[in-house]
Design an enzyme around this catalytic site. Sequence first.
Site, mmCIF file in Angstrom:
data_model
loop_
_atom_site.group_PDB
_atom_site.id
_atom_site.type_symbol
_atom_site.label_atom_id
_atom_site.label_comp_id
_atom_site.label_asym_id
_atom_site.label_seq_id
_atom_site.Cartn_x
_atom_site.Cartn_y
_atom_site.Cartn_z
ATOM 1 N N ASN A 111 0.751 -1.169 -0.001
ATOM 2 C CA ASN A 111 -0.224 0.037 -0.059
ATOM 3 C C ASN A 111 0.874 1.309 -0.042
ATOM 4 O O ASN A 111 2.099 1.047 0.663
ATOM 5 C CB ASN A 111 -0.829 0.036 1.323
ATOM 6 C CG ASN A 111 -1.853 1.178 1.493
ATOM 7 O OD1 ASN A 111 -2.266 1.384 0.318
ATOM 8 N ND2 ASN A 111 -1.738 1.732 2.639
ATOM 9 N N HIS A 113 0.824 5.134 1.500
ATOM 10 C CA HIS A 113 0.118 5.755 2.391
ATOM 11 C C HIS A 113 0.952 7.163 2.487
ATOM 12 O O HIS A 113 2.061 7.376 2.547
ATOM 13 C CB HIS A 113 0.186 5.246 3.798
ATOM 14 C CG HIS A 113 -0.299 5.973 4.725
ATOM 15 N ND1 HIS A 113 -1.708 6.303 4.936
ATOM 16 C CD2 HIS A 113 -0.013 7.072 5.757
ATOM 17 C CE1 HIS A 113 -2.093 6.892 5.628
ATOM 18 N NE2 HIS A 113 -0.957 7.540 6.298
ATOM 19 N N SER A 145 4.997 6.571 2.536
ATOM 20 C CA SER A 145 5.516 5.351 2.781
ATOM 21 C C SER A 145 4.695 4.281 1.816
ATOM 22 O O SER A 145 3.389 4.261 1.735
ATOM 23 C CB SER A 145 5.187 4.908 4.405
ATOM 24 O OG SER A 145 5.610 6.001 5.329
ATOM 25 N N ASP A 154 -2.431 0.170 7.984
ATOM 26 C CA ASP A 154 -1.042 1.042 7.781
ATOM 27 C C ASP A 154 -0.023 0.197 8.858
ATOM 28 O O ASP A 154 0.995 0.991 8.831
ATOM 29 C CB ASP A 154 -1.218 2.441 8.017
ATOM 30 C CG ASP A 154 -2.213 3.043 7.062
ATOM 31 O OD1 ASP A 154 -2.059 2.661 5.749
ATOM 32 O OD2 ASP A 154 -2.932 3.753 7.256
#
Length: 207
Positions: A111, A113, A145, A154
Site C-alpha cells: 500500500n 500511504h 510510505s 497501515d
Amino acid sequence: MADKARVAVMVSSEGTNLQALIDAQRAGLIDRGEIALVISNKEGARALQRAEKAGIETAVIRPKDCGGQKGFEDACKKAIDSKDIDLIVLAGFTIILSRDFVNYYNHKIINIHPSLIPAFCGDGYYGLVPHEEALKRGVKVTGASVHYVNEVADGGEIIAQKAVNVEEGDTPETLQRRVMEQAEWLILPVAVAKICRRIVKERQKRG
Ligand code: GRF
C-alpha cells in the site's frame, strides 16, 4: 516460466499513483513487472479511464453489489486468482481489507500511504486527513510510505519512505499535491520494480 511478475492494482478514485506505475512500466523502470489487472470499488473512477487508456484489463467490484465486504472480497479474489497475480498494489484504495483477505495474500499486498508511518496513519487516515492532521500538529516534515499490508491498518512492514517539507501557508490540498509529486509517485514505482524483480528471481531459482 514467465519472466515478469503479474501485478494487480486496486483503486478507488483519481489513480495518479496508478498512472505513475503505468508510466514507469512504459519507461522500463518496472522491467520485471506487468500490470495485468486494475480493480476499482467505484464505478466511474478516473483511475479506470487511465487503465483503459493503457490497455489494461479492468474490473469494477462494488461491495453493495456483492452483499457486503465478504462477498466483495470473494469477488476480488476470484478476479485476482483468475489472472495469476503475484503482487497486489493498493493505490488510493479506500476499503480496509479483512484479516482473512490479507492473510490469504500473505506478503503479496503493498500500500502507498501519504505520511511517514507511524505518524498520521491507521483507520480513517485517508484522503486529505493525514495532511490535515500533519498541518494541525505543526510538523515541518511529512512524506509518504510504501508498506506491506497486514491486518493492522497501515501497520505492516515498511518498504520505502520519502520525506517532504511542509511549507509556510500550506493547505491540506497543497501539501497533498507536494507529497504526491515529491514522494508517492517516485517511491511506489521503485518499490514495485524491486519487488517484481525479486519475485521473478525467486521463481527462476525454483526453476
Ligand atoms: C494518495 O495520496 C494515496 O497515497 C492515498 O490516496 C491518495 C489517492 O491517490 N492512499 P490516487 O488515487 O493514486 O491519485
